[in-house]
Design an enzyme around this catalytic site. Structure first.
Site, PDB file in Angstrom:
ATOM      1  NE  ARG A 118      79.711  31.328  17.020  1.00 35.15           N
ATOM      2  CZ  ARG A 118      80.505  30.441  17.462  1.00 35.15           C
ATOM      3  NH1 ARG A 118      81.286  30.066  16.127  1.00 35.15           N
ATOM      4  NH2 ARG A 118      80.991  30.166  18.521  1.00 35.15           N
ATOM      5  CG  HIS A 145      83.805  32.778  22.150  1.00 32.60           C
ATOM      6  ND1 HIS A 145      82.318  32.431  22.613  1.00 32.60           N
ATOM      7  CD2 HIS A 145      84.014  31.827  21.946  1.00 32.60           C
ATOM      8  CE1 HIS A 145      81.244  30.957  22.233  1.00 32.60           C
ATOM      9  NE2 HIS A 145      83.291  30.601  21.095  1.00 32.60           N
ATOM     10  CD  GLN A 148      85.188  28.308  24.840  1.00 35.44           C
ATOM     11  OE1 GLN A 148      84.485  28.102  23.746  1.00 35.44           O
ATOM     12  NE2 GLN A 148      85.670  27.319  25.365  1.00 35.44           N
ATOM     13  CG  ASP A 239      91.661  30.942  19.622  1.00 38.94           C
ATOM     14  OD1 ASP A 239      91.146  28.960  18.963  1.00 38.94           O
ATOM     15  OD2 ASP A 239      89.950  31.740  20.035  1.00 38.94           O
ATOM     16  CB  CYS A 283      87.643  28.295  22.423  1.00 38.01           C
ATOM     17  SG  CYS A 283      88.679  28.434  20.798  1.00 38.01           S
ATOM     18  NE  ARG A 311      80.267  27.789  24.898  1.00 35.09           N
ATOM     19  CZ  ARG A 311      80.380  27.951  23.371  1.00 35.09           C
ATOM     20  NH1 ARG A 311      81.614  27.277  23.313  1.00 35.09           N
ATOM     21  NH2 ARG A 311      79.692  28.773  23.058  1.00 35.09           N
TER      22      ARG A 311
HETATM   23  N1   CP Z   1      84.028  27.219  20.930  1.00 31.25           N
HETATM   24  C1   CP Z   1      83.605  27.147  20.078  1.00 31.25           C
HETATM   25  O1   CP Z   1      82.379  28.723  19.803  1.00 31.25           O
HETATM   26  O2   CP Z   1      83.258  26.641  19.405  1.00 31.25           O
HETATM   27  P1   CP Z   1      82.245  26.675  17.626  1.00 31.25           P
HETATM   28  O3   CP Z   1      82.894  27.661  16.633  1.00 31.25           O
HETATM   29  O4   CP Z   1      82.319  25.502  17.116  1.00 31.25           O
HETATM   30  O5   CP Z   1      80.918  27.202  18.291  1.00 31.25           O
HETATM   31  N1  NVA Z   2      89.259  32.793  17.670  1.00 37.44           N
HETATM   32  C1  NVA Z   2      87.929  31.709  17.070  1.00 37.44           C
HETATM   33  C2  NVA Z   2      87.398  31.050  18.134  1.00 37.44           C
HETATM   34  C3  NVA Z   2      86.778  29.779  17.922  1.00 37.44           C
HETATM   35  C4  NVA Z   2      85.503  29.085  18.560  1.00 37.44           C
HETATM   36  C5  NVA Z   2      87.596  32.634  16.478  1.00 37.44           C
HETATM   37  O1  NVA Z   2      86.870  33.819  17.050  1.00 37.44           O
HETATM   38  O2  NVA Z   2      87.467  32.728  15.120  1.00 37.44           O
END
Ligand code: CP
Ligand code: NVA
Length: 324
Positions: A118, A145, A148, A239, A283, A311
């Site tokens: 990430r 993502h 997701q 989101d 998400c 997930r």
């Molecule tokens: N939806 C998602 O990726 O959640 P987290 O940021 O908690 O991993």
């Molecule tokens: N769009 C959000 C998704 C988090 C899972 C972010 O990037 O923070």
């Protein structure tokens, strides 16, 4: 179980997934994506049928940003499949800052069998993946993502029995989550209406690359600024209005951002414009009372916690497919 006689293994192996396929959802073929979703049905019902394809394998988990769902679901998936996860605490250092992403990849490929990352920068992630000749799974970047997106497509498939032909509305910021959903919808033959405030549209690069995916999978992605476009949709997805690391995107001032996004909030009135059996998707994490009301989050239409659970199931399938 002998991997050679395990039918789940054979089905997963026949998908022909390669490490480089997991940086975006759009790098999968429609057949691979549908195959992964169908295999997820099997493994959600009985994950033990995957056997232990990660036995004696190690997965490095790089998290530059906070996470609940992604971190836990990946660790559990790795453990279920017989592997072990090594968490790297980046301590706020971004990929490429202490050491180049290329050099990190060259180190990690000698010690572990896969990387889940990430990161802030999709470009740095691609450099890491280029250097490391092991699978690299994108656990969220500024642009994408994909895990997701996989869970979202699986949730739609579970609920409606098909994704092809569904009309879905994504309303809010044209961000990483919307990009992966665009790619998934295009590949699976769905109609996705992306509805954003002006200047918050998805990136032009993703809009263009999604066109090629539409040609492959038969889906259709449209962009607008009009919340009324949710009319008749089978799902309304939103989101956060401010993604991690994107506080300054378009608006300098938090109040100006809130004012621009307010007409795009998902409330009961907006949900009532969709199909009578429409679902609400997010998400997570959600900012209750900001992009969505409590009333919608807690309504029978809301599938947000099923999305979160899925997930785990899609990632168990993905990892099993990579090592089958
Ligand atoms: N939806 C998602 O990726 O959640 P987290 O940021 O908690 O991993
Ligand atoms: N769009 C959000 C998704 C988090 C899972 C972010 O990037 O923070």
């Amino acid at each position: 179980m002998n991997p050679l006689t395990n039918p789940t293994h054979s089905a997963l192996a026949s998908l022909g997934l390669r490490g480089a396929d997991l940086l975006t959802l759009g790098s999968l073929t429609p057949e691979q994506l549908l195959g992964l979703l169908n295999a997820t049905r099997t493994l959600k019902a009985d994950w033990r049928s995957a056997g232990k394809p990660l036995a004696d394998k190690h997965v490095a988990m790089i998290f530059e940003k906070p996470s609940l769902r992604t971190r836990v679901s990946f660790e559990v998936a790795v453990n279920r499949l017989g592997g072990s996860a090594v968490s790297l605490d980046t301590g706020g250092t971004r990929l490429g800052e202490r050491e180049s992403a290329f050099d990190q990849g060259k180190n990690l490929e000698r010690m572990v069998d896969a990387i889940v990352a990430r990161v802030y920068s999709q470009a740095e992630l691609e450099t890491l993946a280029l250097a490391a000749r092991i699978p690299v799974v994108n656990a969220l970047s500024d642009w994408h993502h994909p895990c997701q997106g996989l869970a979202d497509c699986f949730t739609l498939l579970e609920r409606f029995g098909h994704v092809k032909g569904l009309s879905i509305a994504y309303i809010g910021d044209g961000n990483n989550v919307s990009h992966s959903l665009m790619e998934g919808a295009a590949l699976l033959g769905a109609e996705l209406r992306v509805i954003t405030p002006p200047r918050c549209e998805p990136l032009p690069e993703i809009v263009t690359s999604t066109k090629a995916l539409e040609a492959k999978g038969g889906g259709r992605v449209t962009l607008s600024h009009d919340p009324a476009q949710v009319a008749g949709c089978a799902a309304i997805y939103t989101d956060t209005w401010t993604s991690m690391g994107q506080r300054e995107r378009v608006f300098q001032d938090a109040d100006a951002r809130r004012r621009a996004f307010e007409p795009y909030k998902v409330d009961a009135k907006l949900m009532a414009r969709a199909r009578a059996d429409a679902i609400f998707m997010h998400c997570l994490p959600a900012h209750r009372g900001v992009e969505v009301t409590d009333e919608v989050m807690d309504s029978p239409a809301s599938v947000v916690f099923t999305q979160a659970e899925n997930r785990l199931h899609v990632q168990t399938t993905l990892l099993a497919a990579l090592f089958s």
